[in-house]
Design a protein around this motif. Structure first.
Motif: not given
Lengths: 120, 163
Positions: B105-120, B129-141
């Motif tokens: 489930a975690i690897s699924f989530l990580a893959n989906v995050i990378t494939l969807t809007p502006g996040t890797v 317990c924590h997944l670090l996400v890089h967002a391309l353009d974000v005002t409200n984290t």
């Protein structure tokens, strides 16, 4: 008619792949650059593959489904490689426009300590 | 039974992939595909420590549909950001607490995050317990973290983990 549709798909694919590559040049740091190739290309390659499947199904009068496999493998591998690249970059501490997470953790830690001190 | 046929879902997927590879649905190929689907998990059993269980298959289909739409949207979003003013982007790292427990489930989530809007997805913490996400353009984290949680993490939890 079908040929027009296929040409449109190929054009869309080419444009999105181009924008993805353009992102590598235009964006400023490693972490933002990685967004270009992982996102803009999925739709680009996707529409190229749909065009390919349609064209060869039409040409050979039989269904060509190899493209489904290419899509499947692409969607599995692209995020994994992006994840590994980002992780490696974080490990090396490449310079970033965004605040790096270690600094964030330190800052939170410091804030907590400051609060704690105030409490005393 | 479990020892000789450890991963039924994986077997069906492998058989499907084989049929796509040979590009035919000849009965002989179906038998060969099913045979491969049975043999390969058996030989690689040590790489699959936990059995994959899908509790709600129809939710999975619905979820895949949502992801496909989001991927198309993500492409337009990123294309617009790349063509717009790259100087004005506000990239950020977001540390997201996870409620998922299973590896799949975690690897699924990580893959989906990378494939969807502006996040890797960038890094999973050692305690998972924590997944670090890089967002391309974000005002409200916080808003972004909440969107990811409600849109992707909750359905994945329902699909892969017993509530």
């Amino acid at each position: 008619m079908l040929e027009v549709f296929i040409s449109l798909l190929i054009l869309t694919g080419a444009i999105f792949t181009f924008i993805g590559s353009l992102g590598l040049v235009r964006l400023k740091d490693f972490y933002t650059r990685i967004h270009g190739p992982t996102k803009a290309t999925t739709l680009g390659v996707g529409s190229l593959l749909i065009a390919s499947a349609l064209y060869f199904s039409y040409l050979e009068r039989s269904i060509s489904l190899h493209e489904v496999l290419v899509t499947l493998f692409l969607f599995i591998t692209a995020p994994v490689s992006a994840h590994m690249l980002t992780k490696a970059a974080l490990h090396l501490g490449l310079q970033s426009l965004a605040r790096l997470p270690e600094q964030q953790v330190n800052r939170q830690h410091n804030e907590q300590e400051a609060k704690h001190d105030q409490g005393d | 039974m479990h020892r000789f046929f450890p991963h039924p879902i994986l077997a069906l997927i492998l058989a499907g992939i084989w049929l796509l590879l040979v590009n035919s649905i000849h009965p002989g190929q179906i038998v060969l595909g099913l045979l491969l689907g049975w043999m390969i998990p058996l030989l690689t059993t040590q790489f699959w420590p936990e059995a994959v269980r899908i509790y709600k298959p129809f939710h999975l289909l619905h979820f895949v549909g949502i992801i496909l739409i989001d991927i198309i949207q993500a492409n337009f979003t990123v294309a617009r950001l790349v063509l717009g003013r790259p100087d004005r982007l506000q990239p950020a790292f977001i540390s997201m607490p996870l409620i998922l427990k299973s590896d799949l489930a975690i690897s699924f989530l990580a893959n989906v995050i990378t494939l969807t809007p502006g996040t890797v997805s960038a890094r999973l913490s050692h305690d998972r317990c924590h997944l670090l996400v890089h967002a391309l353009d974000v005002t409200n984290t916080e808003e972004l973290a909440n969107t990811i949680k409600s849109r992707y993490e909750k359905p994945l939890k329902e699909i892969f983990e017993k509530c």
